[in-house]
Design an enzyme around this catalytic site. Structure first.
Site, short mmCIF file in Angstrom:
data_model
loop_
_atom_site.label_atom_id
_atom_site.label_comp_id
_atom_site.label_asym_id
_atom_site.label_seq_id
_atom_site.Cartn_x
_atom_site.Cartn_y
_atom_site.Cartn_z
N ASP A 1 -9.33 -6.01 -34.30
CA ASP A 1 -10.70 -5.78 -34.97
C ASP A 1 -11.19 -4.48 -35.20
O ASP A 1 -12.32 -4.16 -34.99
CB ASP A 1 -11.51 -6.75 -34.46
CG ASP A 1 -12.81 -6.91 -35.53
OD1 ASP A 1 -12.73 -6.88 -36.74
OD2 ASP A 1 -13.98 -7.03 -34.99
N TRP B 1 -18.36 -3.20 -45.78
CA TRP B 1 -19.89 -3.61 -45.65
C TRP B 1 -20.58 -2.65 -45.17
O TRP B 1 -21.85 -2.73 -44.40
CB TRP B 1 -19.98 -4.94 -44.85
CG TRP B 1 -19.11 -4.80 -43.47
CD1 TRP B 1 -18.09 -4.99 -43.13
CD2 TRP B 1 -19.68 -4.17 -42.37
NE1 TRP B 1 -17.65 -4.88 -41.86
CE2 TRP B 1 -18.53 -4.37 -41.33
CE3 TRP B 1 -20.87 -3.73 -42.02
CZ2 TRP B 1 -18.87 -3.92 -39.95
CZ3 TRP B 1 -21.02 -3.25 -40.64
CH2 TRP B 1 -20.05 -3.38 -39.54
N ASN C 1 -11.61 -4.74 -41.41
CA ASN C 1 -10.46 -5.16 -40.78
C ASN C 1 -9.85 -6.26 -41.57
O ASN C 1 -10.35 -7.09 -42.48
CB ASN C 1 -10.86 -5.81 -39.29
CG ASN C 1 -12.07 -6.89 -39.52
OD1 ASN C 1 -13.15 -6.80 -39.79
ND2 ASN C 1 -11.51 -8.19 -39.70
N GLU D 1 -14.51 -11.79 -41.87
CA GLU D 1 -14.45 -12.68 -40.66
C GLU D 1 -14.33 -14.23 -41.21
O GLU D 1 -14.10 -15.23 -40.71
CB GLU D 1 -15.37 -12.70 -39.61
CG GLU D 1 -15.28 -11.64 -38.54
CD GLU D 1 -15.16 -10.19 -39.24
OE1 GLU D 1 -14.25 -9.62 -38.75
OE2 GLU D 1 -16.02 -9.58 -39.71
N ARG E 1 -14.26 3.04 -35.38
CA ARG E 1 -14.31 1.88 -34.53
C ARG E 1 -12.89 2.06 -33.46
O ARG E 1 -13.06 1.92 -32.15
CB ARG E 1 -14.13 0.30 -35.05
CG ARG E 1 -15.44 0.06 -35.89
CD ARG E 1 -16.09 -1.32 -34.94
NE ARG E 1 -15.51 -2.47 -34.92
CZ ARG E 1 -15.79 -3.33 -35.75
NH1 ARG E 1 -16.74 -3.29 -36.60
NH2 ARG E 1 -15.16 -4.52 -35.65
#
Length: 607
Positions: free
Chosen positions: A323, A263, A281, A197, A350
């Site tokens: 995302d 991560w 992402n 991010e 996700r």
């Protein structure tokens, strides 16, 4: 503290990896301790990431008698993810930032043996995406390993807490931080990084256990040599990836700030000597700014543990517009598929699809929705003869770039925090089922242009998240999944997303926690609730179990936080804060409050 990697040392490590230097000896200490269910040395419980315990003293018949044995306050009020470790009668407990580590004496109900408190620059908290969490410690060869928020890796003497060695894995000034655990594999420590991010270029590294020197590093994007990809031998769905596979999928130099940070969790197959993990992402969240497939973000990697060279890859969400980060855990099982014994990898992404892959070859065996409201794609193309084999069959009505930037795209399911986030699932070989903590949300998504500045947010989208249709306003389910049949076996609806990691046991019980703060136990075969207990704060930690002096215990950290609980944990006021999570979970403050506690349970003495 060791200096950050120089260009020369990185080049040497990369060259050694590509040359395929001789493999190291197996880590007998870790393998022996994993084989003994009395303790826990990895956050994943075993290398296969099953989160299954062979302990059965607590079972479906008596779990309803559980009672609190003792408690411990961590002294920190943010999201408590991960779980304690137990080694030789000592429990090792970690906290969110500032990442304190406690060694507790199990002979005396958690008396503190030693405490390690890092001295970190608090400025790093400004670049931690979704709360100040840490997903826990790992143990190997008399050392406890901590990956601090500021990317410092510390090896602590398990008996004294003294620092054996420390090394810096990233640069917070570039937006790099750490929230993840690490995994000791053979003579190395496998370590990821966070920061997609913030435009950080993701990488996974292996450090030598004995002294913290770098063994190899592999990036998620960029040139083959830096990614440790062999264009002829590294495959995707059975075909070589070819030269410059990543570079060709980005426009210009966008790959340099392309995200893909690993991560999340790691798994390891000692027989195949492969480490498995997922990349995050791509950066930015605005898909119009990064044309192409953006390889190899949102990708499952299988890498040789000794060299780091990728054996195979599989990109789940090419050109991610939502995302749909791919870091969730890879669970390794050996099961029968169509009458044939297969070495499998199962991944609940996700994006709302559960993938079953042959972990030796990377062959895609199945991909099914594990939440029925998923609508961004109709399915995954499973026809090997198709030019889009393995790719999602997109629904253009639920993309986020058809009309360009500064447009709001509505009704997209799942929301950006996914049908499942990082909270790990469990697998029971007794039932053949996976136990999956899930979210049940949709979103509106507005991408906008964003310029890159090192160390500053590089997001480029605003989100509004809300309950998915058909759930009576609920935002979570705890499900049992049959990966061979590709279907839900049973489902337990929850008021809020289930942000706790599951634990399956040989006693026929599955444990998980809720955002309201309940520890729950359900029957592994049916999902029937067998026990619940309200802890002092919301549970985003992962349930664990161990034995001490012949008695089985269950332990869990409670402390509301993580992405789902960030609004409450950080005291956010803006409805759009927390990347859309604040308003989606606004009701949480009526069910729980901030906290930081370890609660340990056991059956009554003599039961």
């Amino acid at each position: 503290m060791r200096a950050m990697l120089t260009a020369k040392s990185l080049a040497v490590a990369t060259a050694a990896a590509l040359l395929g230097l001789a493999p190291a000896h197996a880590n007998d200490d870790v393998l022996k301790r994993i084989a003994d269910p009395a303790g826990q040395v990895l956050q994943t419980i075993d290398y296969a990431n099953t989160r299954y315990s062979r302990l059965d003293q607590i079972n479906a018949g008596n779990v309803g008698k559980l009672a609190v044995a003792w408690t411990f306050s961590t002294g920190v009020l943010r999201g408590h993810e991960g779980s304690p470790l137990v080694v030789d009668g000592v429990m090792y407990v970690h906290t969110p930032f500032p990442n304190i580590v406690y060694a507790l004496d199990l002979d005396h109900d958690g008396r503190i043996l030693w405490k390690y408190e890092p001295k970190q620059d608090r400025a790093v908290t400004a670049i931690m995406c979704c709360d100040l969490i840490n997903r826990g410690l790992a143990y190997a060869e008399g050392m406890v390993f901590l990956h601090q928020a500021d990317t410092t890796i510390v090896a602590l003497d398990a008996k004294t807490g003294a620092v054996r060695w420390k090394v810096t894995n990233g640069d917070p000034k570039k937006g790099e931080s750490s929230t993840a655990t690490v995994m000791p594999v053979k003579d190395k420590l496998i370590v990821g990084i966070a920061g997609a991010e913030f435009g950080a270029r993701g990488h996974i590294s292996a450090y030598n256990l004995k002294d913290g020197t770098l063994a190899w590093r592999a990036y998620s994007t960029g040139p083959d040599a830096e990614m440790l990809l062999d264009p002829r031998k590294t495959t995707e769905l059975g075909k070589p990836v070819g030269a410059d596979s990543s570079l060709k999928s980005w426009q210009g130099d966008q790959w340099k700030i392309g995200g893909g940070a690993p991560w999340g969790w790691f798994a390891y197959d000692p027989k195949l000597n492969l480490v498995y993990y997922g990349s995050a992402n791509p950066s930015t969240w605005n898909p119009s700014q990064r044309p192409g497939d953006n390889k190899w973000s949102d990708t499952v990697f299988a890498r040789d543990a000794d060299t780091g060279v990728a054996r195979w890859v599989y990109q789940m969400t090419p050109h991610d517009q939502w995302d749909f980060d791919g870091v969730n855990e890879m669970i390794l099982t050996d099961q029968m598929v169509d009458g044939q014994a297969r070495a499998l990898l199962t991944h609940f992404d996700r994006n709302g699809f559960a993938y079953t892959i042959d972990r030796a070859t990377g062959a895609l065996l199945g991909a099914e929705k594990f939440d029925p409201t998923v609508n961004w794609a109709a399915g995954i193309d499973m026809d090997p003869a198709s030019p889009t084999y393995g790719r999602p069959l997109l629904d253009p009505a639920h993309g986020t770039e058809a009309k360009g930037e500064d447009e709001t795209y509505t009704g997209i399911c799942p929301a950006a925090l996914g049908a499942k986030n990082q909270q790990p699932a469990a697998y029971s070989p007794k039932t053949g089922l996976f136990y999956v903590p899930t979210n049940h949300l949709c979103m509106d998504y507005e991408p906008f242009h964003v310029d890159y500045t090192p160390g500053q947010p590089y997001v480029g989208a605003t989100l509004t998240m809300y309950p998915a249709p058909g759930g009576d306003g609920r935002t979570g389910n705890f499900i049992a999944w049959d990966n061979v049949k590709g279907r839900i076996a049973w489902s337990v609806p929850e008021l809020f997303s289930v942000w706790s990691g599951a634990l399956a046991t040989a006693g026929g019980v599955v444990f998980y926690g809720t955002l309201e703060g309940y520890l729950k136990a359900v029957d592994a075969a049916t999902g029937k609730e067998l026990y619940r207990f309200k802890t002092p704060s919301g549970i985003v930690g992962n349930v664990m179990t161990y034995t001490h002096r012949g008695r089985q215990y269950v332990a869990v950290l409670s402390g509301i936080g993580g992405w789902a609980g960030i609004g409450l944990a950080a005291g956010l006021a803006d409805p759009d804060a927390g990347s859309g999570a604040k308003d989606a979970y606004a009701a949480l403050d009526r069910y729980t409050a901030l906290g930081g506690q370890l609660t340990v349970f056991a059956l009554p003495e003599g039961f």
